[in-house]
Design an enzyme around this catalytic site. Sequence first.
Site, PDB file in Angstrom:
ATOM      1  N   ASP A  14       2.836   5.033  -4.516  1.00 16.50           N
ATOM      2  CA  ASP A  14       3.312   5.871  -3.414  1.00 16.50           C
ATOM      3  C   ASP A  14       2.241   6.031  -2.332  1.00 16.50           C
ATOM      4  O   ASP A  14       1.047   6.056  -2.636  1.00 16.50           O
ATOM      5  CB  ASP A  14       3.688   7.253  -3.987  1.00 16.50           C
ATOM      6  CG  ASP A  14       4.567   8.036  -3.024  1.00 16.50           C
ATOM      7  OD1 ASP A  14       4.989   7.479  -1.998  1.00 16.50           O
ATOM      8  OD2 ASP A  14       4.818   9.222  -3.299  1.00 16.50           O
ATOM      9  N   GLY A  17       3.446   4.483   3.473  1.00 12.99           N
ATOM     10  CA  GLY A  17       3.826   4.977   4.800  1.00 12.99           C
ATOM     11  C   GLY A  17       2.727   5.836   5.402  1.00 12.99           C
ATOM     12  O   GLY A  17       2.340   5.662   6.568  1.00 12.99           O
ATOM     13  N   HIS A  31       3.184  -1.238   3.754  1.00 14.01           N
ATOM     14  CA  HIS A  31       3.773  -1.881   2.569  1.00 14.01           C
ATOM     15  C   HIS A  31       3.055  -3.186   2.238  1.00 14.01           C
ATOM     16  O   HIS A  31       2.822  -3.503   1.072  1.00 14.01           O
ATOM     17  CB  HIS A  31       5.271  -2.133   2.784  1.00 14.01           C
ATOM     18  CG  HIS A  31       6.091  -0.871   2.797  1.00 14.01           C
ATOM     19  ND1 HIS A  31       5.941   0.118   1.842  1.00 14.01           N
ATOM     20  CD2 HIS A  31       7.060  -0.432   3.630  1.00 14.01           C
ATOM     21  CE1 HIS A  31       6.784   1.106   2.103  1.00 14.01           C
ATOM     22  NE2 HIS A  31       7.471   0.798   3.186  1.00 14.01           N
ATOM     23  N   LEU A 125      -0.822 -11.435 -18.903  1.00 12.34           N
ATOM     24  CA  LEU A 125      -0.333 -10.095 -18.578  1.00 12.34           C
ATOM     25  C   LEU A 125       1.136 -10.137 -18.135  1.00 12.34           C
ATOM     26  O   LEU A 125       1.527 -11.020 -17.378  1.00 12.34           O
ATOM     27  CB  LEU A 125      -1.206  -9.560 -17.436  1.00 12.34           C
ATOM     28  CG  LEU A 125      -0.821  -8.227 -16.799  1.00 12.34           C
ATOM     29  CD1 LEU A 125      -1.089  -7.073 -17.761  1.00 12.34           C
ATOM     30  CD2 LEU A 125      -1.608  -8.009 -15.499  1.00 12.34           C
TER      31      LEU A 125
END
Length: 237
Positions: A14, A17, A31, A125
């Site tokens: 998060d 922005g 982003h 992974l």
Amino acid sequence: MERALPKHIAIIMDGNGRWAKKRLLPKKIGHKAGADALKKLLKKVEETEIEHITVYAFSTENWKREKEEIDDLMKLLKDYIQQYIKENEKSNIKIDTIGDLTVLDEDLQRDLAHLKEISSKKTGLSLHIALNYGGRDEIIRAVKNIVKDVNNNNLLIENIDENMFSSYLDTREYKDPELIVRTSGELRISNFLIWQAAYSEFYFSDKLWPDFTFEDLEQAINSYQKRERRFGGRLDS
Ligand code: FPP
């Protein structure tokens, strides 16, 4: 005794922005910086014993954002996937997705199918990308499939238990995350892995996702490992 390293870490990435806003840049650049931060982080995670990373890339709620931002995010995902396909010999990371892909555009669905095929041969992974993912949506899809199997006499109601239910979820092939990390100072789960988070430890970082580094992840892991020690006694295998 300290807890062992978590084998599965889930991340709510998060703050893209806000990262862009602080720099007076378009959200799209935030982003992109977020995707770059993920790539960098994974390179380091590959050197550890961590086996699974799940990232929240696009939620069922993200469709409420402006069309331009949705298009930018989808384009970013396409580029990420296409780059992985093109350079696939360079990486041993296995990528798959959780979430309902059926509503995504056909090109993206095709690329994702190709990506999964390539990934099935990898041994490193595992990266699970949550795409059009919502925990409630996942549970409802599971319930529908359970009801279908009961109606078709492929499943007995008496046999529905937690393990059986988990086997109908998108995450059926691996264990629940021991640790869930959320960046940017928000203290919510936002419909991410709500069933799987039942026993997870949470770690919240104030850093915005594009600024989050492997050292920050190490701090999260240290915090996770110390928590067990506080209550003492139990050795994780
Ligand atoms: C939240 O930031 C982040 C997202 C909605 C998308 C996360 C996507 C990426 C990091 C890039 C693409 C991922 C992959 C796997 C290539 P926000 O926009 O909600 O930030 P804000 O709360 O500061 O506005």
